[in-house]
Structure formats: C-alpha cells, structure tokens
Design a protein around this motif. Structure first.
Motif, mmCIF file in Angstrom:
data_model
loop_
_atom_site.group_PDB
_atom_site.id
_atom_site.type_symbol
_atom_site.label_atom_id
_atom_site.label_comp_id
_atom_site.label_asym_id
_atom_site.label_seq_id
_atom_site.Cartn_x
_atom_site.Cartn_y
_atom_site.Cartn_z
ATOM 1 N N MET A 42 21.424 47.762 2.310
ATOM 2 C CA MET A 42 21.161 46.681 1.768
ATOM 3 C C MET A 42 20.030 46.436 2.537
ATOM 4 S SD MET A 42 23.079 43.014 1.582
ATOM 5 C CE MET A 42 24.011 43.395 -0.145
ATOM 6 N N LEU A 43 18.659 45.770 1.950
ATOM 7 C CA LEU A 43 17.569 45.277 2.456
ATOM 8 C C LEU A 43 17.640 43.910 3.280
ATOM 9 C CD1 LEU A 43 14.405 45.297 2.246
ATOM 10 C CD2 LEU A 43 14.613 43.598 0.543
ATOM 11 N N ALA A 44 17.253 44.088 4.466
ATOM 12 C CA ALA A 44 17.302 42.922 5.661
ATOM 13 C C ALA A 44 15.693 42.138 5.537
ATOM 14 C CB ALA A 44 17.373 43.484 6.893
ATOM 15 N N VAL A 45 15.911 40.978 5.198
ATOM 16 C CA VAL A 45 15.231 39.891 5.071
ATOM 17 C C VAL A 45 15.081 38.973 6.092
ATOM 18 C CG1 VAL A 45 13.931 38.402 3.306
ATOM 19 C CG2 VAL A 45 15.133 40.286 2.628
ATOM 20 N N ARG A 46 13.900 38.671 6.680
ATOM 21 C CA ARG A 46 13.966 37.692 7.706
ATOM 22 C C ARG A 46 12.650 36.682 7.292
ATOM 23 N NH1 ARG A 46 13.637 38.796 14.214
ATOM 24 N NH2 ARG A 46 15.771 39.171 13.721
ATOM 25 N N VAL B 218 17.970 25.338 0.434
ATOM 26 C CA VAL B 218 17.959 26.383 0.980
ATOM 27 C C VAL B 218 19.275 27.077 1.013
ATOM 28 C CG1 VAL B 218 17.734 27.494 3.332
ATOM 29 C CG2 VAL B 218 15.930 25.989 2.462
ATOM 30 N N ARG B 219 20.199 26.475 1.334
ATOM 31 C CA ARG B 219 21.985 26.922 1.396
ATOM 32 C C ARG B 219 22.125 27.544 0.083
ATOM 33 N NH1 ARG B 219 22.673 22.449 4.635
ATOM 34 N NH2 ARG B 219 23.628 21.276 3.126
ATOM 35 N N GLU B 220 21.792 27.028 -0.847
ATOM 36 C CA GLU B 220 22.024 27.519 -2.233
ATOM 37 C C GLU B 220 21.438 28.891 -2.570
ATOM 38 O OE1 GLU B 220 23.524 28.321 -6.093
ATOM 39 O OE2 GLU B 220 24.122 26.692 -4.742
ATOM 40 N N TYR B 221 20.292 28.828 -2.294
ATOM 41 C CA TYR B 221 19.591 30.460 -2.310
ATOM 42 C C TYR B 221 20.021 31.318 -1.257
ATOM 43 C CZ TYR B 221 16.935 28.707 -6.164
ATOM 44 O OH TYR B 221 16.490 28.209 -7.271
ATOM 45 N N GLU B 222 20.340 30.645 -0.128
ATOM 46 C CA GLU B 222 20.939 31.769 0.944
ATOM 47 C C GLU B 222 22.244 32.359 0.274
ATOM 48 O OE1 GLU B 222 20.196 30.596 5.292
ATOM 49 O OE2 GLU B 222 21.301 29.025 4.188
ATOM 50 N N LYS B 223 23.066 31.475 -0.439
ATOM 51 C CA LYS B 223 24.232 32.064 -1.060
ATOM 52 C C LYS B 223 23.952 33.042 -2.142
ATOM 53 C CE LYS B 223 26.278 29.097 -3.495
ATOM 54 N NZ LYS B 223 27.093 28.024 -4.176
ATOM 55 N N ARG B 224 23.002 32.754 -2.824
ATOM 56 C CA ARG B 224 22.616 33.642 -4.179
ATOM 57 C C ARG B 224 22.156 34.817 -3.479
ATOM 58 N NH1 ARG B 224 19.701 29.812 -8.761
ATOM 59 N NH2 ARG B 224 21.264 28.323 -8.989
ATOM 60 N N LEU B 225 21.458 35.024 -2.468
ATOM 61 C CA LEU B 225 20.651 36.146 -2.144
ATOM 62 C C LEU B 225 21.451 37.002 -1.415
ATOM 63 C CD1 LEU B 225 17.499 34.488 -1.065
ATOM 64 C CD2 LEU B 225 17.595 36.567 -2.585
ATOM 65 N N ALA C 64 24.019 38.563 -2.416
ATOM 66 C CA ALA C 64 24.421 39.678 -3.343
ATOM 67 C C ALA C 64 23.304 40.828 -3.312
ATOM 68 C CB ALA C 64 24.646 39.339 -4.655
ATOM 69 N N TYR C 65 22.245 40.431 -2.800
ATOM 70 C CA TYR C 65 20.781 41.327 -2.900
ATOM 71 C C TYR C 65 20.375 41.783 -1.395
ATOM 72 C CZ TYR C 65 21.091 39.826 -7.618
ATOM 73 O OH TYR C 65 21.443 39.194 -9.057
ATOM 74 N N CYS C 66 20.583 40.895 -0.358
ATOM 75 C CA CYS C 66 19.776 41.077 0.777
ATOM 76 C C CYS C 66 20.558 40.560 1.758
ATOM 77 C CB CYS C 66 18.676 40.912 0.892
ATOM 78 S SG CYS C 66 18.109 38.870 0.714
ATOM 79 N N LYS C 67 20.392 40.950 3.163
ATOM 80 C CA LYS C 67 20.946 40.422 4.270
ATOM 81 C C LYS C 67 19.794 39.410 4.752
ATOM 82 C CE LYS C 67 22.802 41.391 8.691
ATOM 83 N NZ LYS C 67 22.237 40.252 9.472
ATOM 84 N N THR D 286 10.376 53.541 -1.162
ATOM 85 C CA THR D 286 9.671 54.323 -0.116
ATOM 86 C C THR D 286 10.213 54.181 1.363
ATOM 87 O OG1 THR D 286 7.937 52.412 0.469
ATOM 88 C CG2 THR D 286 7.244 54.031 -1.066
ATOM 89 N N GLY D 287 11.557 53.874 1.285
ATOM 90 C CA GLY D 287 12.307 53.759 2.400
ATOM 91 C C GLY D 287 12.315 52.344 3.552
ATOM 92 N N THR D 288 11.718 51.212 2.792
ATOM 93 C CA THR D 288 11.578 49.877 3.691
ATOM 94 C C THR D 288 12.953 49.435 3.683
ATOM 95 O OG1 THR D 288 9.542 49.697 3.084
ATOM 96 C CG2 THR D 288 10.667 47.627 3.754
ATOM 97 N N SER D 289 13.572 49.119 4.807
ATOM 98 C CA SER D 289 14.744 48.378 4.856
ATOM 99 C C SER D 289 14.645 47.100 5.674
ATOM 100 C CB SER D 289 15.976 49.329 5.557
ATOM 101 O OG SER D 289 15.309 49.478 6.978
ATOM 102 N N ARG D 290 13.526 46.435 6.016
ATOM 103 C CA ARG D 290 13.158 45.435 6.546
ATOM 104 C C ARG D 290 12.154 44.751 6.045
ATOM 105 N NH1 ARG D 290 14.213 46.934 12.754
ATOM 106 N NH2 ARG D 290 16.167 47.791 12.706
ATOM 107 N N LEU D 291 12.254 43.775 5.609
ATOM 108 C CA LEU D 291 11.135 42.666 5.089
ATOM 109 C C LEU D 291 10.979 41.282 6.021
ATOM 110 C CD1 LEU D 291 9.093 42.375 2.927
ATOM 111 C CD2 LEU D 291 10.899 41.107 1.519
ATOM 112 N N CYS D 292 9.867 40.927 6.246
ATOM 113 C CA CYS D 292 9.738 39.774 6.845
ATOM 114 C C CYS D 292 8.668 38.780 6.177
ATOM 115 C CB CYS D 292 9.104 40.168 8.453
ATOM 116 S SG CYS D 292 9.160 38.564 9.322
#
Length: 160
Positions: free
Chosen positions: A1-5, A21-28, A30-33, A99-105
């Motif tokens: 799962m994609l890690a997003v900071r 912000v809490r609402e989108y944290e909850k929704r996200l 399912a798609y990322c950490k 392409t193998g990216t697992s961390r997004l900032c």
C-alpha cells in the motif's frame, strides 16, 4: 500500500477544517497509509522584508527536509507549478506506483509559500490553481484530490 506523508506548514485552527481533514483521512484509508505532519510557520513582522521572508522560508525548509522520508517522491504544492486534471493526477500517481514508488510526500507551505530548496527537491511542482488559497483550505483540497485520484486509479465511481 502506498505510504503518503502530507507535510503542512501551519496548524489547522478552525474546527471545520479539522473535520474535513478527518473525513478525507478516513476515506483515504482504503487507498493509502496517510500521515499528516504539521510544522510551525515562522513568525514574521507585519511588513517583512524580502530578506526576512527568505530567512523564514529557509528555516521552514530545514524543518520540512527533516520530515521527508528517504526515498520518497516529493510533490511540492506551489502556485507556479503544473496544473493537472484529476485524471492526469491519477495517471501520474499510477505511473509512480508501477515504477516501484511506495512513498509519496506532498508538501504545502505556509503563507509565504515554499523555499526554492524544497521546490528543487520535488519530482513534481503541482498547482491547484493560479488563485491564492489559505493553506487550511489547500490542505483539504489536496486531500480531496488525492482521494479522487486514487479512486480513479482504482476504477472507482467517485469521480464524475
């Protein structure tokens, strides 16, 4: 799962921004950490000089730089960045993961923007609009667009 900071300069003050912000944290979830980091905005006088602004941005850049995970792809939110549609952002994020990216900032600056040092480090400079938004609203908008893009990439029906 994609890690997003998401690194944000400045604190959310009003309750309604925090709720969004809490609402989108909850929704996200399912798609990322997702991890959100708030950093203090440097204090400036009422009418700061260009030098004072540059010094403040440099101090903020040092704090931001320390919080960017090693190996993460950095997206800097800045008005002079590239404007992408939701579909284009979904495509960009999809190409990163293939392409193998697992961390997004993602980085949102404070009221004076971001240091050129942080912008130079970014793989993508992204603009949501040529208009100016308060960074509180920008945070909600970034989270919504991230959710929308990841939903599109997953074949979801949120985007119309």
């Amino acid at each position: 799962m994609l890690a997003v900071r998401l690194i944000c300069v400045g604190k959310l003050g009003e309750k309604f921004w925090a709720e969004a912000v809490r609402e989108y944290e909850k929704r996200l979830g399912a798609y990322c950490k997702l991890e959100i980091i708030e950093l203090p905005e440097q204090r400036l006088p009422q009418t700061p000089s260009a030098g004072e602004i540059a010094q403040a941005l440099d101090k903020e850049a040092a704090l931001i730089d320390a919080k960017i995970p090693q190996g993460a792809t950095v997206i800097a939110l800045c008005v002079e960045g590239k404007e992408l549609s939701s579909e284009q952002l979904a495509d960009y994020l999809g190409r990163l993961t293939v392409t193998g990216t697992s961390r997004l900032c993602l980085v949102i600056g404070g009221s004076c923007g971001l240091s050129d040092k942080i912008k130079a480090r970014a793989a993508l400079r992204l603009s949501m609009s040529p208009m100016t938004f308060p960074h509180h609203l920008a945070r909600v908008m970034v989270l919504e667009q991230l959710y929308r893009a990841l939903n599109i990439a997953a074949g979801g029906k949120y985007h119309k």
